[in-house]
Every structure is written in C-alpha cells, then in structure tokens.
Design a protein around this motif. Structure first.
Motif, PDB file in Angstrom:
ATOM      1  N   ILE A  40      13.572  -5.556   9.106  1.00 49.70           N
ATOM      2  CA  ILE A  40      13.752  -4.192   8.614  1.00 49.70           C
ATOM      3  C   ILE A  40      12.383  -3.552   8.431  1.00 49.70           C
ATOM      4  N   ALA A  41      12.263  -2.307   8.784  1.00 52.39           N
ATOM      5  CA  ALA A  41      11.021  -1.553   8.607  1.00 52.39           C
ATOM      6  C   ALA A  41      11.197  -0.592   7.442  1.00 52.39           C
ATOM      7  N   ILE A  42      10.295  -0.655   6.475  1.00 49.35           N
ATOM      8  CA  ILE A  42      10.343   0.227   5.312  1.00 49.35           C
ATOM      9  C   ILE A  42       9.048   1.026   5.294  1.00 49.35           C
ATOM     10  N   VAL A  43       9.143   2.267   5.656  1.00 45.98           N
ATOM     11  CA  VAL A  43       7.975   3.134   5.801  1.00 45.98           C
ATOM     12  C   VAL A  43       7.529   3.630   4.423  1.00 45.98           C
ATOM     13  N   PRO A  44       6.221   3.623   4.141  1.00 42.03           N
ATOM     14  CA  PRO A  44       5.758   4.193   2.868  1.00 42.03           C
ATOM     15  C   PRO A  44       6.308   5.608   2.666  1.00 42.03           C
ATOM     16  N   PHE A  45       6.837   5.864   1.484  1.00 41.59           N
ATOM     17  CA  PHE A  45       7.449   7.168   1.232  1.00 41.59           C
ATOM     18  C   PHE A  45       6.365   8.239   1.141  1.00 41.59           C
ATOM     19  N   GLU A  46       6.597   9.331   1.828  1.00 48.00           N
ATOM     20  CA  GLU A  46       5.664  10.452   1.759  1.00 48.00           C
ATOM     21  C   GLU A  46       5.651  11.004   0.340  1.00 48.00           C
ATOM     22  N   SER A  47       4.455  11.261  -0.182  1.00 51.12           N
ATOM     23  CA  SER A  47       4.338  11.750  -1.548  1.00 51.12           C
ATOM     24  C   SER A  47       3.561  13.051  -1.584  1.00 51.12           C
ATOM     25  N   GLN A  48       4.072  13.994  -2.369  1.00 50.99           N
ATOM     26  CA  GLN A  48       3.388  15.261  -2.584  1.00 50.99           C
ATOM     27  C   GLN A  48       2.847  15.350  -4.012  1.00 50.99           C
ATOM     28  N   ALA A  49       2.774  14.195  -4.679  1.00 57.20           N
ATOM     29  CA  ALA A  49       2.287  14.164  -6.058  1.00 57.20           C
ATOM     30  C   ALA A  49       0.768  14.170  -6.066  1.00 57.20           C
ATOM     31  N   ALA A  50       0.195  15.084  -6.810  1.00 58.62           N
ATOM     32  CA  ALA A  50      -1.261  15.133  -6.916  1.00 58.62           C
ATOM     33  C   ALA A  50      -1.769  13.893  -7.644  1.00 58.62           C
ATOM     34  N   GLY A  51      -2.762  13.251  -7.049  1.00 57.39           N
ATOM     35  CA  GLY A  51      -3.331  12.064  -7.676  1.00 57.39           C
ATOM     36  C   GLY A  51      -2.559  10.794  -7.430  1.00 57.39           C
ATOM     37  N   GLY A  52      -1.512  10.869  -6.612  1.00 55.51           N
ATOM     38  CA  GLY A  52      -0.755   9.676  -6.284  1.00 55.51           C
ATOM     39  C   GLY A  52       0.319   9.355  -7.304  1.00 55.51           C
ATOM     40  N   LEU A  53       1.048   8.282  -7.045  1.00 57.90           N
ATOM     41  CA  LEU A  53       2.174   7.879  -7.882  1.00 57.90           C
ATOM     42  C   LEU A  53       1.832   6.625  -8.689  1.00 57.90           C
ATOM     43  N   PRO A  54       2.431   6.459  -9.856  1.00 56.84           N
ATOM     44  CA  PRO A  54       2.173   5.249 -10.649  1.00 56.84           C
ATOM     45  C   PRO A  54       2.790   3.994 -10.043  1.00 56.84           C
ATOM     46  N   GLN A  55       3.749   4.151  -9.132  1.00 53.82           N
ATOM     47  CA  GLN A  55       4.391   3.004  -8.487  1.00 53.82           C
ATOM     48  C   GLN A  55       4.569   3.294  -7.003  1.00 53.82           C
ATOM     49  N   ASP A  56       4.387   2.270  -6.181  1.00 53.95           N
ATOM     50  CA  ASP A  56       4.650   2.364  -4.746  1.00 53.95           C
ATOM     51  C   ASP A  56       6.118   2.002  -4.527  1.00 53.95           C
ATOM     52  N   VAL A  57       6.969   3.000  -4.515  1.00 54.78           N
ATOM     53  CA  VAL A  57       8.416   2.778  -4.477  1.00 54.78           C
ATOM     54  C   VAL A  57       8.825   2.021  -3.220  1.00 54.78           C
ATOM     55  N   ALA A  58       8.299   2.419  -2.070  1.00 56.44           N
ATOM     56  CA  ALA A  58       8.674   1.756  -0.813  1.00 56.44           C
ATOM     57  C   ALA A  58       8.263   0.287  -0.819  1.00 56.44           C
ATOM     58  N   GLN A  59       7.114  -0.030  -1.414  1.00 56.34           N
ATOM     59  CA  GLN A  59       6.676  -1.429  -1.460  1.00 56.34           C
ATOM     60  C   GLN A  59       7.581  -2.257  -2.361  1.00 56.34           C
ATOM     61  N   ILE A  60       8.015  -1.677  -3.472  1.00 55.09           N
ATOM     62  CA  ILE A  60       8.938  -2.391  -4.357  1.00 55.09           C
ATOM     63  C   ILE A  60      10.245  -2.677  -3.632  1.00 55.09           C
ATOM     64  N   VAL A  61      10.758  -1.689  -2.886  1.00 56.05           N
ATOM     65  CA  VAL A  61      11.986  -1.891  -2.107  1.00 56.05           C
ATOM     66  C   VAL A  61      11.777  -2.995  -1.080  1.00 56.05           C
ATOM     67  N   SER A  62      10.636  -2.963  -0.403  1.00 55.54           N
ATOM     68  CA  SER A  62      10.330  -3.986   0.597  1.00 55.54           C
ATOM     69  C   SER A  62      10.286  -5.375  -0.034  1.00 55.54           C
ATOM     70  N   ASP A  63       9.618  -5.474  -1.181  1.00 55.04           N
ATOM     71  CA  ASP A  63       9.527  -6.764  -1.861  1.00 55.04           C
ATOM     72  C   ASP A  63      10.902  -7.254  -2.305  1.00 55.04           C
ATOM     73  N   ASP A  64      11.707  -6.350  -2.869  1.00 57.47           N
ATOM     74  CA  ASP A  64      13.053  -6.733  -3.301  1.00 57.47           C
ATOM     75  C   ASP A  64      13.843  -7.345  -2.142  1.00 57.47           C
ATOM     76  N   LEU A  65      13.874  -6.641  -1.034  1.00 57.03           N
ATOM     77  CA  LEU A  65      14.682  -7.094   0.097  1.00 57.03           C
ATOM     78  C   LEU A  65      14.154  -8.408   0.657  1.00 57.03           C
ATOM     79  N   GLU A  66      12.836  -8.556   0.688  1.00 55.85           N
ATOM     80  CA  GLU A  66      12.270  -9.813   1.174  1.00 55.85           C
ATOM     81  C   GLU A  66      12.621 -10.969   0.254  1.00 55.85           C
ATOM     82  N   HIS A  67      12.553 -10.743  -1.052  1.00 57.39           N
ATOM     83  CA  HIS A  67      12.820 -11.812  -2.002  1.00 57.39           C
ATOM     84  C   HIS A  67      14.287 -12.230  -2.013  1.00 57.39           C
ATOM     85  N   SER A  68      15.160 -11.392  -1.482  1.00 55.40           N
ATOM     86  CA  SER A  68      16.569 -11.777  -1.404  1.00 55.40           C
ATOM     87  C   SER A  68      16.802 -12.902  -0.411  1.00 55.40           C
TER      88      SER A  68
END
Length: 432
Positions: A40-68
């Motif tokens: 499965i390919a999980i592309v980093p989510f495009e973000s329009q938040a200034a200064g970036g996000l406190p969490q990398d949502v796409a990476q967490i999803v990727s890790d969850d699915l891999e750990h399953s």
C-alpha cells in the motif's frame, strides 16, 4: 515441572529485576514481517498549516497499517508522485511500483482545529474506495490518524480496525527495597502513555472492563494481594477482595456485571465469580489442584481456566454458573493463561516446549495448536478486540518488554521501554 504457584511468584520476581524505569512512550520495533502483507502507498498529506503540523498524520497511518502485519507500506522514497486528491491519481503509475492500494489526503487549518480530507484508492481496480473529512484539534491529531487507519483497515480487510484502542501495562523501577511499580495506559501503538497508579508494591493482572472505562488489577499495597477496580479517567477506585492468601487473576464478564477470580481463602486457589452489584461470591471449582487465570467466553456462558489437576498446567472449560470442567488442551505438557478469541472459535495461550514458553493458538473445533512466537519467555497474552493481534510480555536480554504477534504468526513486533521493564499487558476493548 513448574507449578502454577511458582510461576505466579516468579512474575513478582521478574518485576523486581529492573532499574530506572520511567514513564514514556513505547517504541515499536518490527521483528518479523508477513510474507503475505498487502503493498500500500500512503502519500504524505498535503498541509496548508503555517509552520507545519504537530503530527505527521500520514506517517502514523502508515505505521499503524504496517504494525498490523497485514500491510506493507511503500517507503516514501519509493513514491512516484505526491497527489493529494483522487483526481490527481494516475493508476498505471502506481501499478508500476506494485502498490495494491493508495491513500492520499490534505490537511487545512479550520480556526483552531484542522480539517483532514483523506481518500483510499483500489489501484488494481482503478477506483476510489473510500473518502471522508475529519475535523481534529491539534492535540487529537494522533487519535484522528488512528481513526483513519481503522477505516482503511476495515475497508480493505472487512475487519474492524483496532488502532484506536488502548493497552494497559505495568512498569517497574529500582530494585529490592527501592522497587517502584506503576500501572500505565497508552494508545495501542505505545504512544500517549499515562500513569494511572503508582505503588511501592507489585501490581499484577490488569484487566479492562467491557466498556473500557475501568481496570481491575491485583495490588500488594496492603501487605497481601488484593483485587481493586479503578476508573481510568477519574482515578476513583475500590477494593473488591482482600481475603487471606491469594486474591488474583480478575476477569470481567462480557456484560460487566460479574468478575471471575482466583482465591485461596478456603485453602488451595480456586475459581470464584463475584456479582459486582451484591458482592456475592460463588465458588465454581473444588479441587486439590491450583486453579487460576479464568477467562470468559465471548457469549458469557462458559469459563476457561488453568489447572494442574492432571499433574501439570493445562486449560479446562466449565459452565459459567458452575458444573463439570472439561480439559481443553492436550498438546504438550504445559499450557496456561488461556484467552478466548473475540469470535470464541480459538484460544490463545502460553505453551512450553524444549525452547521455552511461547504464545500459541488452539482451534477449538479441530484442537490444532499453532505456536506463534519464537521468543523464549512469553507470558500474559492479551488479544486485540478484532482478534488479529496478540500482545504479551517477554524478555529481550535481561529486560522485560512487550511483544505482539499476528493471530496467524506471520508478523510480530516488540514494544520495548528504553529504560526498565514492562510487563502484564492488557489490550482494551473497543472504546466506542
């Protein structure tokens, strides 16, 4: 032959052999990937938040699915493009990198919150399978990522995801007279660990209530074992039993109205059931053997428990209201700590062979036993509410760590603490 009482005391000794444990997130280390994992390919989510996000949502999803154990996410370096919407996806490109599914998304600030849009595509079928918009606060971005993982997992496998559930476990610090014990609750991936109890005395056998709001556990804070029930959110707790001798192995009934336990107040440890409203106790077993580690069937009609009445620990099953107990395990000379699968069709347990103690699975229709782990000192198995994974305590060198294995044994990972021992894991039910 190790008897159950010795094993029960050994778990206390194991908790004491630690140093400098501190509250912190557990870090997942994959130890064995599945040869049937879905790419499965999980592309980093495009973000329009200034200064970036406190969490990398796409990476967490990727890790969850891999750990399953059921998915193999492509590395980010292998992604051939970075679409944020299904309209920008060219399916033939993703077929060339052998992606079976594709996840894309974007995150936009919405006042003090965030608006997360994600989509799941079936690459082979060339179609969009799932799309949703989720609103999340900054502090809940990780929880929102787990929710997205749950939706993707279910859309592809047909099985409800368990990434939004929690785990409880015991950590120890110091040694001897300076030993300290703490009960923690964390996300299923080991993050957001929160201490719910601290004690100078051992804590054992945490067990979640069916609604996930309370934990039962064994504490030695009064000088003798006692069973407590604690509200996870408020910290309010009450003591259920403190009889002379052993008060151990609490197990909630599926409806939350009763609790099975092992008590030695009348001699040898026996299986009892307490009505939680009236506190009335019913004794279910009456045997000269050690009877412990009860677990309820999902329908609440029967219990399994560990007994050495045959001369060595084995699993037995009996009606929840009492009656004749039937031996369930016959493969091998040692089987203990049985846990039903959520569908009631299998048991997970600890079995012993010439290489040590391992997590195993027994099909209740065929009695076939499959050893799932290759670690040597496994104990305390606990099953995810969707039945796809089992978490357990084991050893990594001289350190106690948590391990997890898929229910087919194809994938496994560890959740070690960077400092000290962790033991006694318990996987929560679904929380909503």
């Amino acid at each position: 032959m190790r008897r159950l009482a010795a094993a029960w005391l050994a778990s206390l000794v194991a908790l004491c052999l630690t140093a400098n444990a501190q509250a912190q997130n557990l870090t997942i280390e994959i130890t064995r990937g599945s040869d049937q994992a879905i790419p499965i390919a999980i592309v980093p989510f495009e973000s329009q938040a200034a200064g970036g996000l406190p969490q990398d949502v796409a990476q967490i999803v990727s890790d969850d699915l891999e750990h399953s154990g059921q998915f193999e996410p492509l590395s980010r370096s292998a992604l051939i493009s970075l679409p944020s919407s299904s309209k920008d996806v060219f399916y033939d490109d993703w077929k060339r990198v052998n992606a079976r599914y594709l996840v894309v998304g974007k995150i936009e600030p919405q006042g003090s919150d965030y608006r997360i849009q994600y989509e799941l595509m079936d690459v082979a079928g060339g179609k969009r399978m799932l799309g949703e918009t989720v609103t999340s606060s900054a502090s809940d971005l990780r929880a929102s990522a787990h929710y997205i993982s749950d939706q993707i997992f279910e859309a592809i496998t047909g099985i409800r995801g368990a990434f939004s559930t929690r785990i409880a476990y015991v950590a120890a610090s110091g040694s001897g007279d300076n030993a300290r014990y703490a009960l923690y609750v964390a996300d299923a991936d080991g993050h957001n660990a929160q201490q719910v109890l601290s004690s100078d005395d051992p804590i054992l056998s945490p067990a979640w209530s069916p609604d996930g709001s309370k934990l039962a556990y064994v504490s030695f804070e009064s000088g003798n074992s006692a069973i407590y029930v604690q509200n996870v959110a408020t910290g309010e707790r009450l003591r259920l039993t403190s009889f002379p001798g052993i008060n151990g192995a609490p197990a909630w009934s599926p409806d939350g109205r009763k609790m099975a336990m092992s008590l030695s107040k009348d001699g040898q440890p026996e299986i009892y059931v307490m009505d939680l409203a009236s506190r009335q106790l019913t004794r279910l077993t009456n045997n000269r053997a050690i009877e412990t580690e009860p677990d309820w069937s999902p329908d609440g009609r029967s219990l399994i428990f560990t007994s050495d009445r045959s001369g060595a620990p084995q699993l037995y099953r009996m009606p929840a209201g009492g009656g004749e107990a039937q031996r369930v395990t016959f493969t091998g000379s040692y089987n203990s700590d049985g846990r039903f699968s959520p569908d009631g069709k299998a048991l997970f347990m600890i079995t012993r062979d010439e290489n040590g103690f391992h997590v195993a699975k027994q099909d209740l229709d065929t009695s076939r036993v499959t050893v799932l782990t290759d670690t040597r000192w496994d104990e305390s198995p606990s099953v995810a509410p969707n039945g796809t994974m089992v978490i357990f305590a084991t050893q990594q060198g001289s350190q106690g760590v948590l391990g997890a294995v898929s229910s087919d044994g194809r994938a496994s990972f560890r959740l070690p603490s960077q400092q000290g021992d962790v033991r006694e894991p318990a996987w929560s039910p679904y929380l909503n």
